[in-house]
Design an enzyme around this catalytic site. Structure first.
Site, PDB file in Angstrom:
ATOM      1  N   THR A 180       0.820  -1.215   0.000  1.00  0.00           N
ATOM      2  CA  THR A 180       0.000   0.000   0.000  1.00  0.00           C
ATOM      3  C   THR A 180       0.858   1.270   0.000  1.00  0.00           C
ATOM      4  O   THR A 180       2.001   1.247   0.482  1.00  0.00           O
ATOM      5  CB  THR A 180      -0.897   0.006   1.261  1.00  0.00           C
ATOM      6  OG1 THR A 180      -1.529   1.272   1.401  1.00  0.00           O
ATOM      7  CG2 THR A 180      -0.091  -0.254   2.532  1.00  0.00           C
ATOM      8  N   ASP A 181       0.287   2.360  -0.475  1.00  0.00           N
ATOM      9  CA  ASP A 181       0.998   3.648  -0.414  1.00  0.00           C
ATOM     10  C   ASP A 181       1.091   4.174   1.017  1.00  0.00           C
ATOM     11  O   ASP A 181       1.878   5.082   1.302  1.00  0.00           O
ATOM     12  CB  ASP A 181       0.332   4.686  -1.325  1.00  0.00           C
ATOM     13  CG  ASP A 181      -1.111   5.012  -0.964  1.00  0.00           C
ATOM     14  OD1 ASP A 181      -1.652   4.404  -0.016  1.00  0.00           O
ATOM     15  OD2 ASP A 181      -1.703   5.889  -1.630  1.00  0.00           O
ATOM     16  N   GLU A 182       0.294   3.587   1.929  1.00  0.00           N
ATOM     17  CA  GLU A 182       0.284   4.106   3.308  1.00  0.00           C
ATOM     18  C   GLU A 182       1.621   3.890   4.023  1.00  0.00           C
ATOM     19  O   GLU A 182       1.883   4.517   5.044  1.00  0.00           O
ATOM     20  CB  GLU A 182      -0.851   3.468   4.123  1.00  0.00           C
ATOM     21  CG  GLU A 182      -2.205   3.762   3.529  1.00  0.00           C
ATOM     22  CD  GLU A 182      -3.354   3.620   4.510  1.00  0.00           C
ATOM     23  OE1 GLU A 182      -3.114   3.484   5.717  1.00  0.00           O
ATOM     24  OE2 GLU A 182      -4.502   3.667   4.039  1.00  0.00           O
ATOM     25  N   TYR A 241      -1.986  -0.386  10.991  1.00  0.00           N
ATOM     26  CA  TYR A 241      -2.116  -1.066   9.686  1.00  0.00           C
ATOM     27  C   TYR A 241      -0.899  -0.779   8.814  1.00  0.00           C
ATOM     28  O   TYR A 241      -0.252  -1.708   8.306  1.00  0.00           O
ATOM     29  CB  TYR A 241      -3.398  -0.606   8.974  1.00  0.00           C
ATOM     30  CG  TYR A 241      -3.410  -0.941   7.488  1.00  0.00           C
ATOM     31  CD1 TYR A 241      -3.488  -2.258   7.045  1.00  0.00           C
ATOM     32  CD2 TYR A 241      -3.321   0.077   6.520  1.00  0.00           C
ATOM     33  CE1 TYR A 241      -3.478  -2.570   5.684  1.00  0.00           C
ATOM     34  CE2 TYR A 241      -3.316  -0.224   5.160  1.00  0.00           C
ATOM     35  CZ  TYR A 241      -3.388  -1.545   4.750  1.00  0.00           C
ATOM     36  OH  TYR A 241      -3.365  -1.843   3.400  1.00  0.00           O
ATOM     37  N   LYS A 286       2.082  -3.269   7.350  1.00  0.00           N
ATOM     38  CA  LYS A 286       2.367  -3.459   5.917  1.00  0.00           C
ATOM     39  C   LYS A 286       3.821  -3.075   5.622  1.00  0.00           C
ATOM     40  O   LYS A 286       4.506  -3.750   4.837  1.00  0.00           O
ATOM     41  CB  LYS A 286       1.420  -2.623   5.055  1.00  0.00           C
ATOM     42  CG  LYS A 286      -0.025  -3.077   5.048  1.00  0.00           C
ATOM     43  CD  LYS A 286      -0.262  -4.461   4.475  1.00  0.00           C
ATOM     44  CE  LYS A 286      -0.085  -4.542   2.973  1.00  0.00           C
ATOM     45  NZ  LYS A 286      -0.477  -5.887   2.437  1.00  0.00           N
TER      46      LYS A 286
HETATM   47  P1  NAD Z   1      -9.863  -7.215   2.060  1.00  0.00           P
HETATM   48  O1  NAD Z   1      -9.891  -6.923   3.526  1.00  0.00           O
HETATM   49  O2  NAD Z   1     -11.068  -6.940   1.239  1.00  0.00           O
HETATM   50  O3  NAD Z   1      -9.496  -8.758   1.841  1.00  0.00           O
HETATM   51  C1  NAD Z   1      -8.510  -9.408   2.574  1.00  0.00           C
HETATM   52  C2  NAD Z   1      -8.666 -10.896   2.339  1.00  0.00           C
HETATM   53  O4  NAD Z   1      -7.632 -11.575   3.087  1.00  0.00           O
HETATM   54  C3  NAD Z   1      -9.999 -11.466   2.829  1.00  0.00           C
HETATM   55  O5  NAD Z   1     -10.544 -12.331   1.861  1.00  0.00           O
HETATM   56  C4  NAD Z   1      -9.641 -12.229   4.099  1.00  0.00           C
HETATM   57  O6  NAD Z   1     -10.489 -13.339   4.363  1.00  0.00           O
HETATM   58  C5  NAD Z   1      -8.213 -12.662   3.781  1.00  0.00           C
HETATM   59  N1  NAD Z   1      -7.424 -12.898   4.999  1.00  0.00           N
HETATM   60  C6  NAD Z   1      -7.295 -12.077   6.078  1.00  0.00           C
HETATM   61  N2  NAD Z   1      -6.515 -12.642   7.001  1.00  0.00           N
HETATM   62  C7  NAD Z   1      -6.124 -13.846   6.504  1.00  0.00           C
HETATM   63  C8  NAD Z   1      -5.307 -14.876   6.991  1.00  0.00           C
HETATM   64  N3  NAD Z   1      -4.739 -14.797   8.199  1.00  0.00           N
HETATM   65  N4  NAD Z   1      -5.093 -15.966   6.226  1.00  0.00           N
HETATM   66  C9  NAD Z   1      -5.676 -16.059   4.987  1.00  0.00           C
HETATM   67  N5  NAD Z   1      -6.479 -15.114   4.481  1.00  0.00           N
HETATM   68  C10 NAD Z   1      -6.703 -14.006   5.233  1.00  0.00           C
HETATM   69  O7  NAD Z   1      -8.599  -6.447   1.509  1.00  0.00           O
HETATM   70  P2  NAD Z   1      -8.351  -5.699   0.121  1.00  0.00           P
HETATM   71  O8  NAD Z   1      -8.852  -4.324   0.244  1.00  0.00           O
HETATM   72  O9  NAD Z   1      -8.815  -6.556  -0.975  1.00  0.00           O
HETATM   73  O10 NAD Z   1      -6.749  -5.638   0.121  1.00  0.00           O
HETATM   74  C11 NAD Z   1      -5.990  -6.716  -0.375  1.00  0.00           C
HETATM   75  C12 NAD Z   1      -4.516  -6.367  -0.245  1.00  0.00           C
HETATM   76  O11 NAD Z   1      -4.228  -5.180  -0.971  1.00  0.00           O
HETATM   77  C13 NAD Z   1      -4.056  -6.124   1.192  1.00  0.00           C
HETATM   78  O12 NAD Z   1      -2.782  -6.677   1.346  1.00  0.00           O
HETATM   79  C14 NAD Z   1      -4.015  -4.613   1.296  1.00  0.00           C
HETATM   80  O13 NAD Z   1      -3.063  -4.205   2.254  1.00  0.00           O
HETATM   81  C15 NAD Z   1      -3.615  -4.229  -0.113  1.00  0.00           C
HETATM   82  N6  NAD Z   1      -4.065  -2.899  -0.567  1.00  0.00           N
HETATM   83  C16 NAD Z   1      -5.389  -2.547  -0.457  1.00  0.00           C
HETATM   84  C17 NAD Z   1      -5.804  -1.311  -0.950  1.00  0.00           C
HETATM   85  C18 NAD Z   1      -7.239  -0.882  -0.872  1.00  0.00           C
HETATM   86  O14 NAD Z   1      -7.540   0.280  -1.164  1.00  0.00           O
HETATM   87  N7  NAD Z   1      -8.178  -1.747  -0.512  1.00  0.00           N
HETATM   88  C19 NAD Z   1      -4.869  -0.444  -1.528  1.00  0.00           C
HETATM   89  C20 NAD Z   1      -3.534  -0.837  -1.603  1.00  0.00           C
HETATM   90  C21 NAD Z   1      -3.148  -2.074  -1.129  1.00  0.00           C
HETATM   91  O1  DAU Z   2      -4.109   4.074   0.455  1.00  0.00           O
HETATM   92  C1  DAU Z   2      -4.329   2.697   0.368  1.00  0.00           C
HETATM   93  C2  DAU Z   2      -5.171   2.250   1.533  1.00  0.00           C
HETATM   94  O2  DAU Z   2      -6.483   2.770   1.302  1.00  0.00           O
HETATM   95  C3  DAU Z   2      -5.225   0.730   1.694  1.00  0.00           C
HETATM   96  O3  DAU Z   2      -3.933   0.251   1.997  1.00  0.00           O
HETATM   97  C4  DAU Z   2      -6.204   0.337   2.812  1.00  0.00           C
HETATM   98  O4  DAU Z   2      -6.313  -1.071   2.862  1.00  0.00           O
HETATM   99  C5  DAU Z   2      -7.545   0.944   2.501  1.00  0.00           C
HETATM  100  O5  DAU Z   2      -8.438   0.682   3.573  1.00  0.00           O
HETATM  101  C6  DAU Z   2      -7.443   2.457   2.279  1.00  0.00           C
HETATM  102  O6  DAU Z   2      -7.130   3.142   3.515  1.00  0.00           O
HETATM  103  P1  DAU Z   2      -7.848   4.508   3.942  1.00  0.00           P
HETATM  104  O7  DAU Z   2      -7.791   4.631   5.402  1.00  0.00           O
HETATM  105  O8  DAU Z   2      -7.360   5.646   3.114  1.00  0.00           O
HETATM  106  O9  DAU Z   2      -9.361   4.158   3.432  1.00  0.00           O
HETATM  107  P2  DAU Z   2     -10.796   4.412   4.099  1.00  0.00           P
HETATM  108  O10 DAU Z   2     -11.797   4.059   3.066  1.00  0.00           O
HETATM  109  O11 DAU Z   2     -10.920   3.786   5.431  1.00  0.00           O
HETATM  110  O12 DAU Z   2     -10.809   5.987   4.301  1.00  0.00           O
HETATM  111  C7  DAU Z   2     -10.644   6.875   3.213  1.00  0.00           C
HETATM  112  C8  DAU Z   2     -10.721   8.292   3.758  1.00  0.00           C
HETATM  113  O13 DAU Z   2     -12.049   8.547   4.224  1.00  0.00           O
HETATM  114  C9  DAU Z   2      -9.817   8.525   4.945  1.00  0.00           C
HETATM  115  O14 DAU Z   2      -9.298   9.847   4.901  1.00  0.00           O
HETATM  116  C10 DAU Z   2     -10.734   8.379   6.148  1.00  0.00           C
HETATM  117  C11 DAU Z   2     -12.066   8.883   5.620  1.00  0.00           C
HETATM  118  N1  DAU Z   2     -13.267   8.242   6.228  1.00  0.00           N
HETATM  119  C12 DAU Z   2     -13.342   6.885   6.224  1.00  0.00           C
HETATM  120  C13 DAU Z   2     -14.408   6.244   6.790  1.00  0.00           C
HETATM  121  C14 DAU Z   2     -14.492   4.737   6.813  1.00  0.00           C
HETATM  122  C15 DAU Z   2     -14.276   9.024   6.771  1.00  0.00           C
HETATM  123  O15 DAU Z   2     -14.219  10.273   6.735  1.00  0.00           O
HETATM  124  N2  DAU Z   2     -15.334   8.386   7.329  1.00  0.00           N
HETATM  125  C16 DAU Z   2     -15.451   7.027   7.384  1.00  0.00           C
HETATM  126  O16 DAU Z   2     -16.464   6.521   7.936  1.00  0.00           O
END
Ligand code: NAD
Ligand code: DAU
Length: 347
Positions: free
Chosen positions: A130-132, A155, A159
């Protein structure tokens, strides 16, 4: 190729699994997922009987189980997405993030190393990050692949730690790897704890839209299918031991995004202009809230020819359409554990 996708029942993972199954019928895709609250086999209903697909229910923190499946299936590549992925949950329970994101990743690295180390030819450990990990930006500047790590939340710290372990296994044991760090994804099948699906669900139900702080936080949004395309390209054409940043070239302040979403939802639901926006409620800020994320994705664009294919407005419309057409999916995932989470988070 035999490919192990971890976390394939989650949001991004399910799109990656579908893309690989569809585009590479000669590959066998193994989807390993523990089916936590975020994992959902409904996400893969349409492809579950594909002859080149196997689902394995299992936990990446269980070392002997992981070694067993590596020995049994002779994977050529791992695409590692399994993780605890929600920042707010990491603030409440950091240890779950250490367990899955750090220890789970190291267990996978150990299994890959011990299965592959006699001959690493043609093998690849692809870690999805992730970019975080780069921390936060002020009003200007972009994250590049060489930006120093500076994670703020449990988180992002977990990562960052997993990224370091992947690189350390490359340096120390010669494990072939590649890492990509992506910005915020949105699209179909995202669990409604994240901003966009949570707000779509609340608008449908006429519930308050909880904006953290003043809403002046910036994220760089990418449609999930464009992330899956980037992952395909990095898997096949990314250089060994390299990092690729993936982003949408698409920065939005939360409040502006929420107002656009409200406008599109009003139109789609036939509601009066401003009806959804009136649900906005400013609530207590997220602790350690990163001000701004923005990715410089020029490396993947120049080296691998990747670019986002949809505009944000188009992607948001497709996303809204998907949630409205899949209210049963939404109903199923917002019962049980979700109610308890929601009550705790937004009390
Ligand atoms: P998600 O939470 O939707 O899915 C995570 C999946 O991992 C689920 O299916 C869950 O059952 C599985 N999982 C969790 N713990 C596990 C374990 N111990 N063993 C096996 N499986 C397990 O997540 P996502 O949003 O699809 O993100 C997927 C990946 O991409 C993550 O590594 C996340 O850090 C990364 N990522 C997400 C975003 C985003 O915006 N969602 C952005 C950048 C990177
Ligand atoms: O940048 C990549 C990341 O983006 C991924 O690595 C994470 O898995 C993914 O969850 C996401 O993280 P964020 O914290 O940026 O996403 P989230 O959707 O939780 O929040 C986006 C923005 O919105 C953040 O500034 C917080 C704000 N927010 C979020 C929620 C859930 C609110 O204002 N209210 C809310 O209820």
């Amino acid at each position: 190729m035999n490919i192990l996708v971890t976390g394939g029942a989650g949001f991004i993972g399910s799109h990656v699994v579908r893309r690989l199954l569809t585009n590479y019928p000669n590959y066998h895709i193994y989807n390993l997922d523990a089916l936590t609250y975020a994992g959902n086999l409904e996400n893969l209903k349409d492809i579950e009987s594909a002859p080149n697909y196997t689902f394995i229910k299992g936990d990446i923190t269980e070392s002997s189980f992981i070694h067993t499946i590596f020995k049994k299936h002779k994977f050529d590549a791992v695409i590692h997405l399994a993780a605890e992925s929600h920042v707010d949950r990491s603030i409440y329970d950091p240890m779950a993030f250490v367990k899955t994101n750090v220890l789970g990743t190291v267990h996978l690295l150990n299994a890959a190393k011990s299965t592959w180390e006699t001959d690493y030819t043609g093998k690849r450990f692809y870690h999805i990050s992730t970019d975080e990990v780069y921390g936060t930006l002020e009003d200007t500047g972009l994250f590049t692949e060489t930006t120093a790590y500076d994670p703020s939340s449990p988180y992002s710290a977990s990562k960052a730690s997993s990224d370091h372990f992947v690189r350390a296994y490359g340096e120390t044991y010669g494990l072939p790897y590649v890492i990509s760090n992506c910005s915020n994804n949105y699209g179909p099948n995202q669990f409604p704890e994240k901003l966009i699906p949570l707000f779509i669900n609340n608008i449908i139900k006429n519930k308050p839209l909880p904006v953290y702080g003043d809403g002046n936080y910036t994220r760089d949004w990418l449609y999930v299918l464009d992330h899956a395309l980037a992952i395909d390209l990095v898997l096949h054409n990314g250089k060994n031991a390299e990092t690729y940043n993936i982003g949408g070239f698409n920065e939005w302040k939360n409040l502006k995004l929420v107002k656009l979403l409200c406008k599109q939802m009003d139109k789609r639901l036939g509601r009066a202009v401003g009806e959804s926006e009136s649900l906005i409620k400013y609530i207590k800020d997220r602790p350690g809230h990163d001000l701004r994320y923005a990715i410089d994705a020029s490396k993947i664009k120049n080296e691998l020819g990747w670019e986002p294919s949809v505009t944000f407005e188009e992607g948001l419309e497709k996303t809204i359409d998907w949630y409205l057409a899949n209210e049963e999916w939404l109903k199923n995932v917002t019962s049980g554990e979700y109610r308890e989470y929601y009550g705790r988070q937004y009390k």
